[in-house]
Design a protein around this motif. Structure first.
Motif, PDB file in Angstrom:
ATOM      1  N   SER A  42       0.833  -1.199   0.000  1.00 24.31           N
ATOM      2  CA  SER A  42       0.000   0.000   0.000  1.00 24.31           C
ATOM      3  C   SER A  42       0.868   1.249   0.000  1.00 24.31           C
ATOM      4  O   SER A  42       0.584   2.207  -0.715  1.00 24.31           O
ATOM      5  CB  SER A  42      -0.907   0.002   1.228  1.00 24.31           C
ATOM      6  OG  SER A  42      -1.797  -1.079   1.167  1.00 24.31           O
ATOM      7  N   SER A  80      -4.752  -1.336   0.852  1.00 24.39           N
ATOM      8  CA  SER A  80      -5.421  -0.150   1.399  1.00 24.39           C
ATOM      9  C   SER A  80      -6.569   0.384   0.545  1.00 24.39           C
ATOM     10  O   SER A  80      -6.464   0.474  -0.681  1.00 24.39           O
ATOM     11  CB  SER A  80      -4.395   0.955   1.609  1.00 24.39           C
ATOM     12  OG  SER A  80      -5.053   2.144   1.960  1.00 24.39           O
ATOM     13  N   THR A  81      -7.651   0.757   1.213  1.00 23.06           N
ATOM     14  CA  THR A  81      -8.804   1.357   0.547  1.00 23.06           C
ATOM     15  C   THR A  81      -8.420   2.675  -0.117  1.00 23.06           C
ATOM     16  O   THR A  81      -8.993   3.062  -1.134  1.00 23.06           O
ATOM     17  CB  THR A  81      -9.903   1.632   1.589  1.00 23.06           C
ATOM     18  OG1 THR A  81      -9.966   0.512   2.469  1.00 23.06           O
ATOM     19  CG2 THR A  81     -11.246   1.842   0.964  1.00 23.06           C
ATOM     20  N   GLN A  96      -9.640   5.324  -3.345  1.00 24.32           N
ATOM     21  CA  GLN A  96     -10.577   6.330  -2.845  1.00 24.32           C
ATOM     22  C   GLN A  96      -9.836   7.564  -2.370  1.00 24.32           C
ATOM     23  O   GLN A  96      -8.741   7.420  -1.807  1.00 24.32           O
ATOM     24  CB  GLN A  96     -11.396   5.738  -1.687  1.00 24.32           C
ATOM     25  CG  GLN A  96     -12.589   4.980  -2.211  1.00 24.32           C
ATOM     26  CD  GLN A  96     -13.340   4.265  -1.117  1.00 24.32           C
ATOM     27  OE1 GLN A  96     -13.000   4.389   0.060  1.00 24.32           O
ATOM     28  NE2 GLN A  96     -14.349   3.521  -1.484  1.00 24.32           N
ATOM     29  N   GLN A  99      -8.764  -7.611  -1.776  1.00 23.89           N
ATOM     30  CA  GLN A  99      -9.835  -7.168  -0.878  1.00 23.89           C
ATOM     31  C   GLN A  99      -9.304  -6.094   0.062  1.00 23.89           C
ATOM     32  O   GLN A  99      -8.120  -6.060   0.352  1.00 23.89           O
ATOM     33  CB  GLN A  99     -10.392  -8.344  -0.059  1.00 23.89           C
ATOM     34  CG  GLN A  99      -9.383  -9.043   0.841  1.00 23.89           C
ATOM     35  CD  GLN A  99      -8.611 -10.126   0.117  1.00 23.89           C
ATOM     36  OE1 GLN A  99      -8.286 -10.000  -1.050  1.00 23.89           O
ATOM     37  NE2 GLN A  99      -8.291 -11.204   0.802  1.00 23.89           N
ATOM     38  N   THR A 100     -10.188  -5.215   0.532  1.00 22.84           N
ATOM     39  CA  THR A 100      -9.742  -4.160   1.441  1.00 22.84           C
ATOM     40  C   THR A 100      -9.898  -4.623   2.886  1.00 22.84           C
ATOM     41  O   THR A 100     -10.589  -5.606   3.168  1.00 22.84           O
ATOM     42  CB  THR A 100     -10.591  -2.897   1.266  1.00 22.84           C
ATOM     43  OG1 THR A 100     -11.946  -3.237   1.559  1.00 22.84           O
ATOM     44  CG2 THR A 100     -10.496  -2.363  -0.141  1.00 22.84           C
ATOM     45  N   LYS A 110     -11.595  -3.099   5.006  1.00 28.09           N
ATOM     46  CA  LYS A 110     -12.998  -2.919   5.385  1.00 28.09           C
ATOM     47  C   LYS A 110     -13.823  -4.155   5.055  1.00 28.09           C
ATOM     48  O   LYS A 110     -14.658  -4.584   5.846  1.00 28.09           O
ATOM     49  CB  LYS A 110     -13.576  -1.684   4.676  1.00 28.09           C
ATOM     50  CG  LYS A 110     -14.897  -1.238   5.266  1.00 28.09           C
ATOM     51  CD  LYS A 110     -15.357   0.072   4.659  1.00 28.09           C
ATOM     52  CE  LYS A 110     -16.793   0.379   5.049  1.00 28.09           C
ATOM     53  NZ  LYS A 110     -16.911   0.785   6.465  1.00 28.09           N
ATOM     54  N   GLN A 111     -13.549  -4.751   3.888  1.00 27.29           N
ATOM     55  CA  GLN A 111     -14.289  -5.974   3.529  1.00 27.29           C
ATOM     56  C   GLN A 111     -13.989  -7.092   4.523  1.00 27.29           C
ATOM     57  O   GLN A 111     -14.864  -7.863   4.894  1.00 27.29           O
ATOM     58  CB  GLN A 111     -13.896  -6.427   2.124  1.00 27.29           C
ATOM     59  CG  GLN A 111     -14.486  -5.574   1.042  1.00 27.29           C
ATOM     60  CD  GLN A 111     -13.919  -5.964  -0.306  1.00 27.29           C
ATOM     61  OE1 GLN A 111     -12.716  -5.884  -0.526  1.00 27.29           O
ATOM     62  NE2 GLN A 111     -14.767  -6.406  -1.198  1.00 27.29           N
ATOM     63  N   ASP A 148     -16.478   2.754  -8.461  1.00 26.69           N
ATOM     64  CA  ASP A 148     -15.848   1.664  -7.705  1.00 26.69           C
ATOM     65  C   ASP A 148     -14.709   1.059  -8.526  1.00 26.69           C
ATOM     66  O   ASP A 148     -14.945   0.315  -9.474  1.00 26.69           O
ATOM     67  CB  ASP A 148     -16.902   0.600  -7.363  1.00 26.69           C
ATOM     68  CG  ASP A 148     -16.350  -0.485  -6.451  1.00 26.69           C
ATOM     69  OD1 ASP A 148     -15.145  -0.444  -6.138  1.00 26.69           O
ATOM     70  OD2 ASP A 148     -17.135  -1.366  -6.055  1.00 26.69           O
ATOM     71  N   LEU A 178     -12.447  -1.009  -7.352  1.00 21.51           N
ATOM     72  CA  LEU A 178     -12.063  -2.343  -6.894  1.00 21.51           C
ATOM     73  C   LEU A 178     -13.084  -3.332  -7.443  1.00 21.51           C
ATOM     74  O   LEU A 178     -12.721  -4.328  -8.058  1.00 21.51           O
ATOM     75  CB  LEU A 178     -12.016  -2.400  -5.356  1.00 21.51           C
ATOM     76  CG  LEU A 178     -11.944  -3.792  -4.730  1.00 21.51           C
ATOM     77  CD1 LEU A 178     -10.696  -4.530  -5.189  1.00 21.51           C
ATOM     78  CD2 LEU A 178     -11.966  -3.693  -3.213  1.00 21.51           C
TER      79      LEU A 178
END
Lengths: 395, 295
Positions: free
Chosen positions: A112, A135-136, A140, A153-154, A156-157, A372, A374
């Motif tokens: 990241s 990292s998200t 974003q 995957q992030t 958050k997921q 989006d 991702l």
């Protein structure tokens, strides 16, 4: 006899003609312009255990594509540079890919930190980047990430997956123990921010530093608050110490970990203490448990077989991030018309990637959109429990 | 904090403190004899742990010879480091030599990273992993090995320094290098012995802690720092003072997690070592300067 001879001569001539024709076809293909894609991975340095399988995966795919005649007849070349897991080195290599090698798209970097460090360069140069990092923030805010996509995957997921599981189990009181490094701190923020949405109360919030050799004191504190579950957000080594220390303190509270422990190192490091640990990860780890009806079953089985045929060790989810990233680029290149200049081709690839719909990859099923970058669909992560030193899918 | 928890914090702190003490002893020995702070000390802890894994797991040796051999190899490497990096720069000031040890540390870590890769490993536990109950607290059998080793090593070191000729010569160098030279003690030989002993102490720490703390090519940095603080608390003078320094640091860190001073959560646990270090450096700065002039 005479007739026979005529036939033989005729057949020989036809064969020769076909052969010559075939040869001229082949040489025409060789003249077709090579599609050049760049890649920057942590082949050495602290993240090399992630970057090395990424590089191996990319080389494997390139060989497969070229063995099958390339992309619409164009050979594929991926230029891979080592970032040494160093942001400055990474930026230098990205500049070289853009300016000197004239690549059409870039995949990677592995981490990241490296990814975030090159976003401005990428955006200014107007070239698509498909990052292999978690990292998200890489995608974003999406308005500032016009040229940037990512495949893993992030955090958050992963948190969502754990909290959904806890909610289903009726667990409401938890404790968290996180690493103060970037990965752990980002996980901690999301764990705290999202808890209330699942009716979860965080009774205790403990920290440790990467490189700490014992988390017993923090776990003693946690034990005093009597949580129903403990969530640890850290890389594999520190998570293994947490698991061993919980066993030493004879805590039978279930331990949940991040996707950072998705490799065999955690199991060998934590030994017996690994048993019972639950974490979210891609389905690649538990491919044998995945039913044939799952859309990813075929892709995952094929990737595992292909990768392990290389003889470079067992397959890992990290190589899968590169598999997804390179395939995004290939999908776009397959649609590309002839005769575009470099700038047009880069813009075209970006637009195509943004329109990817229902692509079945290693980390999940992807549907991109302008909002989006991702595009990973729900159901891509599996909750995995370690039972007798083996990964098993908790459905 | 309940009574059980209090005992647990003490036990955990004692275990960690013993680790810091084992690392710190090497700093003390080398500093006392040569006035050099050996920043490669943590790397010998790493070497001990990684070698024990390679010999016991990869090479399949029996545990006891694997451990002995690990310590022996690391000891030899300590001596080689002195001969190649420190002795060859004989005219250099203490500060330059300290910088050399930093270079040696980076070199050793780099080689280890190439040799063993970046993954962490766990050598086998000496005697199982079933934790033992003690006054309402729990202790890992490997932690008992760590604490026991610290006690035995400290006693042996004390006996060696007090009752053998070489030990006394080392002590003489520590008290006054010039006077030791005048009575015919070879300072260079003593420095070599000090580096070898320090490497051995580090490696002993490494082999005994690695099953519990896990090990990797880069664990030396953090352990070296904690050992340095332990040695600083002890004033770099006697082995016993260093051990006390390490244990005090371990217990203070552990209790700090339990006490919950307002905003000071466990995120600040490691800051304690650094704050203690700063305080000591401020308090001792006058005396250190005096020693510098003297030597």
């Amino acid at each position: 006899m005479q007739n026979h001879l005529k036939w033989v001569v005729a057949i020989a001539l036809i064969t020769a003609l076909v052969a010559v024709g075939g040869m001229s076809c082949t040489s025409e293909e060789e003249e077709m312009e090579t599609y050049k894609v760049g890649a920057v991975f942590s082949l050495t340095g602290p993240a090399s255990h992630l970057g090395v399988p990424e590089g191996q995966t990319v080389e494997m795919i390139v060989d497969q594509i070229n063995a099958n005649g390339g992309i619409n007849g164009h050979p594929l070349e991926v230029i891979i540079y080592d970032t040494e897991t160093n942001a400055e080195k990474c930026a230098t290599m990205v500049n070289r890919l853009i300016e000197q090698d004239n690549v059409l798209a870039i995949i990677g970097p592995t981490t990241s930190g490296n990814s975030l460090a090159i976003i401005d360069t990428i955006t200014a140069a107007e070239i698509p980047l498909i990052s292999c990092a978690a990292s998200t923030l890489i995608v974003q805010p999406v308005e500032e990430r016009y040229w940037v996509f990512k495949t893993p995957q992030t955090d958050k997921q992963a948190v969502t997956e754990i909290y959904t599981y806890l909610e289903a189990q009726g667990i409401t009181e938890i404790a968290i123990i996180t690493d103060t490094s970037g990965f752990g701190a980002a996980g901690r923020d999301i764990l705290i921010a999202d808890a209330a949405d699942y009716g979860i109360t965080i009774l205790d919030d403990q920290n440790f530093t990467s490189g700490d050799t014992s988390m017993q004191s923090q776990l003693t504190h946690i034990k005093g608050t009597n949580p129903e579950a403990v969530i640890c957000w850290a890389t594999d080594k520190e998570s293994a110490i947490v698991a061993v220390d919980m066993q030493t303190l004879q805590m039978d509270t279930p331990l949940f970990c991040s996707h950072g422990i998705a490799n065999m190192g955690f199991i060998t490091g934590a030994g017996d203490a690994a048993n019972g640990v639950i974490f979210p990860a891609g389905k690649l780890l538990i491919i044998n448990n995945v039913p044939a009806s799952d859309p990813q079953k075929e892709v995952l089985t094929q990737y595992k077989a292909d990768f392990e045929a290389l003889g470079e060790g067992t397959v890992s989810t990290f190589g899968g991030h590169a598999w997804d990233a390179l395939n995004f680029a290939i999908i776009a290149l397959e649609e590309m018309e002839e005769g575009l200049d470099t700038a047009e081709a880069r813009a075209f690839i970006r637009d195509e990637i943004e329109q990817i719909e229902g692509f079945v990859g290693i980390s999940g099923v992807f549907t991109m959109s302008p909002a989006d970058h991702l595009g990973m669909m729900p159901g891509s992560l599996a909750m995995i429990e370690i039972v007798d030193g083996e990964w098993t899918w908790l459905q | 904090m309940s009574a059980d928890q209090f005992v647990q914090y003490l036990v955990s702190g004692l275990t960690q403190g013993s680790i810091y003490a084992l690392v710190g002893l090497g700093f003390t020995i080398i500093y006392a004899v040569t006035r050099i702070i050996n920043f490669a000390q943590g790397e010998f802890v790493m070497l001990g742990g990684m070698l024990s894994f390679t010999l016991a797991i990869s090479a399949g040796l029996h545990l006891v010879p694997a451990l002995l051999l690990s310590v022996l190899i690391a000891t030899a490497m300590g001596a080689i480091m002195y001969l190649l990096a420190i002795r060859t720069a004989k005219r250099a000031s203490a500060v330059s030599l300290i910088i050399l040890t930093i270079g040696a540390a980076i070199f050793i870590r780099g080689i280890a990273g190439e040799l063993w890769g970046v993954d962490f490993v766990r050598p086998p536990f000496f005697t199982g992993s079933e934790s033992i109950s003690f006054l309402g607290a729990y202790i890992h059998p490997q932690a008992l090995w760590i604490i026991g080793t610290t006690i035995v090593v400290t006693i042996l070191l004390h006996l060696f320094l007090s009752y053998t000729m070489v030990g006394k010569a080392l002590k003489a160098c520590a008290i006054s290098p010039r006077a030791a030279g005048l009575v015919g003690i070879d300072a260079k030989a003593m420095a070599l012995i000090a580096f070898a002993i320090a490497a051995a102490l580090g490696a002993i720490g490494g082999v005994v802690m690695a099953p519990l703390t896990l090990t990797a090519y880069n664990v030396g940095v953090m352990l070296g720092l904690k050992g340095f603080v332990a040695a600083s608390i002890g004033g770099f003078k006697s082995p016993l003072a260093t051990v006390v320094g390490g244990i005090v640091l371990g217990i203070v860190e552990s209790l700090a997690v339990g006490v919950d001073w307002g905003p000071f959560t466990s995120a600040y646990k490691d800051a304690i070592a650094l704050v203690v270090l700063l305080l000591i450096l401020i308090l001792r700065s006058g005396r250190l300067a005096a020693e510098e002039r003297e030597s």
